[in-house]
Design a protein around this motif. Structure first.
Motif, PDB file in Angstrom:
ATOM      1  N   ASP A   1       0.827  -1.211   0.000  1.00 28.35           N
ATOM      2  CA  ASP A   1       0.000   0.000   0.000  1.00 28.35           C
ATOM      3  C   ASP A   1       0.859   1.258   0.000  1.00 28.35           C
ATOM      4  O   ASP A   1       0.522   2.245  -0.669  1.00 28.35           O
ATOM      5  N   ALA A   2       1.954   1.238   0.747  1.00 27.15           N
ATOM      6  CA  ALA A   2       2.825   2.407   0.777  1.00 27.15           C
ATOM      7  C   ALA A   2       3.446   2.655  -0.585  1.00 27.15           C
ATOM      8  O   ALA A   2       3.569   3.805  -1.025  1.00 27.15           O
ATOM      9  N   SER A   3       3.840   1.584  -1.281  1.00 25.32           N
ATOM     10  CA  SER A   3       4.481   1.742  -2.587  1.00 25.32           C
ATOM     11  C   SER A   3       3.519   2.320  -3.628  1.00 25.32           C
ATOM     12  O   SER A   3       3.955   2.875  -4.635  1.00 25.32           O
ATOM     13  N   CYS A   4       2.226   2.193  -3.396  1.00 24.08           N
ATOM     14  CA  CYS A   4       1.256   2.794  -4.313  1.00 24.08           C
ATOM     15  C   CYS A   4       1.279   4.318  -4.243  1.00 24.08           C
ATOM     16  O   CYS A   4       0.903   4.994  -5.205  1.00 24.08           O
ATOM     17  N   ARG A   5       1.725   4.879  -3.121  1.00 23.79           N
ATOM     18  CA  ARG A   5       1.674   6.322  -2.912  1.00 23.79           C
ATOM     19  C   ARG A   5       2.972   7.035  -3.280  1.00 23.79           C
ATOM     20  O   ARG A   5       3.052   8.264  -3.208  1.00 23.79           O
ATOM     21  N   PHE A   6       4.002   6.298  -3.659  1.00 20.50           N
ATOM     22  CA  PHE A   6       5.288   6.926  -3.938  1.00 20.50           C
ATOM     23  C   PHE A   6       5.220   7.800  -5.182  1.00 20.50           C
ATOM     24  O   PHE A   6       4.745   7.349  -6.236  1.00 20.50           O
ATOM     25  N   VAL A   7       5.712   9.017  -5.076  1.00 22.95           N
ATOM     26  CA  VAL A   7       5.763   9.952  -6.201  1.00 22.95           C
ATOM     27  C   VAL A   7       7.096  10.688  -6.143  1.00 22.95           C
ATOM     28  O   VAL A   7       7.769  10.721  -5.110  1.00 22.95           O
ATOM     29  N   THR A   8       7.465  11.298  -7.267  1.00 13.70           N
ATOM     30  CA  THR A   8       8.696  12.069  -7.318  1.00 13.70           C
ATOM     31  C   THR A   8       8.436  13.512  -6.910  1.00 13.70           C
ATOM     32  O   THR A   8       7.300  13.989  -6.920  1.00 13.70           O
ATOM     33  N   THR A   9       9.517  14.195  -6.574  1.00 15.92           N
ATOM     34  CA  THR A   9       9.454  15.605  -6.225  1.00 15.92           C
ATOM     35  C   THR A   9      10.693  16.302  -6.775  1.00 15.92           C
ATOM     36  O   THR A   9      11.713  15.664  -7.022  1.00 15.92           O
ATOM     37  N   ARG A  10      10.593  17.600  -6.945  1.00 14.18           N
ATOM     38  CA  ARG A  10      11.733  18.380  -7.429  1.00 14.18           C
ATOM     39  C   ARG A  10      12.686  18.766  -6.303  1.00 14.18           C
ATOM     40  O   ARG A  10      13.826  19.146  -6.551  1.00 14.18           O
TER      41      ARG A  10
END
Length: 405
Positions: free
Chosen positions: A310-319
Motif C-alpha cells: 500500500d505504501a508503494s502505491c503512494r510513492f511519487v517524485t518531487t523536485r
C-alpha cells in the motif's frame, strides 16, 4: 434536534443548492436548451415587430420549456448512490476492477438517467433504465486500466435532466473510495542482503562482551564480568582471559527509495525503482525481517506485506532533493539496522549515497540498486559497497543472486 428543525434544515439546504444553481443557470442549460431559448427570443422579437400572434405563442412556448426545465431542478427527493469496488487492490498491468453502483431513486422518477463514476482523472458513464419513485437499481461498471498509484473512485454523479432535456445538472452522491494499484514485483529467491535469517539474528562486525557469536579471547580488564572468564585458557596462559563476541542483532532492513526526480534519467526509471524497492521489501518481510520502507514522506514499517504494498502505491517524485535529510530521519527512527538498501536512479552521485548512509553508523551493510531502463545490467563491489544496475525488473532476481556471494 426536533423533526421540525430537521425539516427546516433540509429545506434550507435545498434552497441553498437551488440558489447556487440559479446563479450558474447558463451552465445548466444544455445545448438543446440554448437553441430552444434562442429560437424563442428571436421568434418573440420577430412576432412583436410584425405583430404575428402565432409566433408570439411559439416564442412563449419555447421559453416556457426552458423555464420548466429549471423548475424541474427544484423538485425535492434527490436520489442517492453508493459504490462497491471489486477488488479494491490491483497490480499494475493485471486484471482491472469493477464497481457496483447502487442507486436509490428519490420522489421524482428518473427518466433513463446517465450515471457517471469518476475514476482518477477519467470518467466512466452508464445509462440506467427508467426508475420510478424510490426505486432501487444496481449496475456493474468496468473500470479502465490504471497506472500505479492510489486513485479515488467516485463519488457517483447522475445527470438530473428534465424530460425534454432542456436543463441538466450533475448531482454527486456518496463518498469516494480509494483504489490501490500496486507496482509490479518479482519474486527474489534469496533476500537481497544475503543475511542469514535465524534465531540468533544477523552477525555484525561490532564486538560485544555478551552475545552468542564467539569471536576471540582477550586479557581481563577491570570491570569485566567474571562470568565471561574462560578458566581453562586462563590456567594455561597464567592470566585471566575473557570471551569476546560478535554483536548480533535482529534482522532490521531499511530500504530508502530516492524520490528526487533529478536522480532519474527518465520517468519510467522511477517506476522501475518503485518496483525494485517493493520487491526487496516483500522479500524481507517474507524472510521475517523487521522492514522499514521509505520514499519521501511515505513510510511503511514492520512485517506486513500489505503495508509495504500500500505504501508503494503512494510513492511519487518531487523536485526538492531532501534525500539526505530523510535518511537522517530514518536512521534516528529505526535504530539497529543491519542492512541499508538504497534504491535510486543513474544520476544520483555516489558521494550523496555514501553521506546519506553515514547516519546509520558503523558496521551497517550497504546495497545500492540503480534503476536505469536504458543501461546495461551490472554489479560492482568497489569501495566495499555492492552496487547493482537494474535495466529491467525481470533481471532483478539474477542480479541479486550474483551479489554478496
Amino acid at each position: 434536534m426536533s423533526p421540525r428543525s430537521r425539516d427546516d434544515a433540509r429545506s434550507s439546504g435545498r434552497l441553498g443548492a437551488l440558489a447556487v444553481s440559479a446563479r450558474r443557470w447558463p451552465d445548466l442549460v444544455t445545448p438543446l436548451g440554448r437553441g430552444v431559448l434562442l429560437t424563442g427570443v428571436v421568434t418573440l422579437v420577430v412576432a412583436t415587430t410584425l405583430n404575428w400572434q402565432e409566433f408570439v405563442q411559439l416564442g412563449v412556448a419555447a421559453i416556457a420549456l426552458v423555464v420548466l426545465g429549471l423548475c424541474w431542478q427544484a423538485l425535492p427527493g434527490a436520489p442517492t448512490a453508493s459504490l462497491v469496488l471489486r477488488p479494491s487492490r490491483l497490480v499494475e498491468g493485471g486484471p482491472t476492477a469493477t464497481a457496483e453502483v447502487r442507486v436509490h431513486a428519490g420522489a421524482v422518477p428518473m427518466l433513463f438517467p446517465k450515471v457517471v463514476v469518476p475514476v482518477g482523472p477519467r470518467e466512466v458513464g452508464i445509462r440506467l433504465p427508467f426508475l420510478g419513485p424510490y426505486a432501487d437499481h444496481a449496475a456493474t461498471v468496468a473500470l479502465p486500466a490504471l497506472p500505479r498509484g492510489v486513485h479515488p473512485v467516485g463519488p457517483v454523479a447522475h445527470e438530473k435532466a428534465d424530460p425534454v432535456g432542456m436543463v441538466s445538472r450533475r448531482v454527486a452522491s456518496g463518498v469516494p473510495i480509494e483504489l490501490f494499484v500496486a507496482p509490479r514485483v518479482v519474486e527474489l529467491a534469496v533476500f537481497a542482503g544475503g543475511l542469514t535469517n535465524d534465531l540468533d539474528g544477523a552477525t555484525s562486525q561490532q564486538l560485544s562482551m555478551n552475545d552468542l557469536a564467539f569471536h576471540a579471547l582477550r586479557e581481563y580488564a577491570p570491570g569485566d564480568d567474571l562470568r565471561h572468564v574462560h578458566w581453562r585458557s586462563s590456567a594455561k596462559a597464567g592470566e585471566l582471559l575473557v570471551r569476546q563476541y560478535h554483536e548480533t542483532r535482529r534482522g532490521h532492513v531499511t530500504i530508502l527509495l530516492d524520490d528526487c526526480a533529478d536522480s532519474y534519467t527518465r520517468l519510467r526509471d522511477f517506476e522501475l525503482a518503485v518496483s525494485v524497492a517493493a520487491s526487496v521489501a516483500l522479500r524481507a518481510v517474507r524472510d521475517d525481517f523487521d522492514t522499514y520502507l521509505r520514499c519521501g514522506p511515505h513510510v511503511a514499517r514492520g512485517r506486513s506485506a500489505a503495508a509495504m504494498t500500500d505504501a508503494s502505491c503512494r510513492f511519487v517524485t518531487t523536485r526538492d532533493d531532501a534525500y539526505a535529510a530523510l535518511s537522517v530521519e530514518a536512521a534516528g527512527t529505526v535504530g539497529g539496522t543491519g542492512l541499508v538498501v538504497q534504491v535510486t536512479g543513474a544520476r544520483r552521485a555516489g558521494a550523496d549515497l555514501h553521506a546519506a548512509v553515514g547516519s546509520f553508523g558503523q558496521g551497517v551493510d550497504r546495497l545500492v540498486l540503480r534503476a536505469d531502463s536504458e543501461g546495461r545490467p551490472a554489479t560492482d563491489d568497489t569501495a566495499g559497497v555492492h552496487q547493482v544496475v537494474v535495466p529491467d525488473l525481470g533481471l532483478l532476481p539474477e542480479l541479486m543472486a550474483r551479489g554478496r556471494r
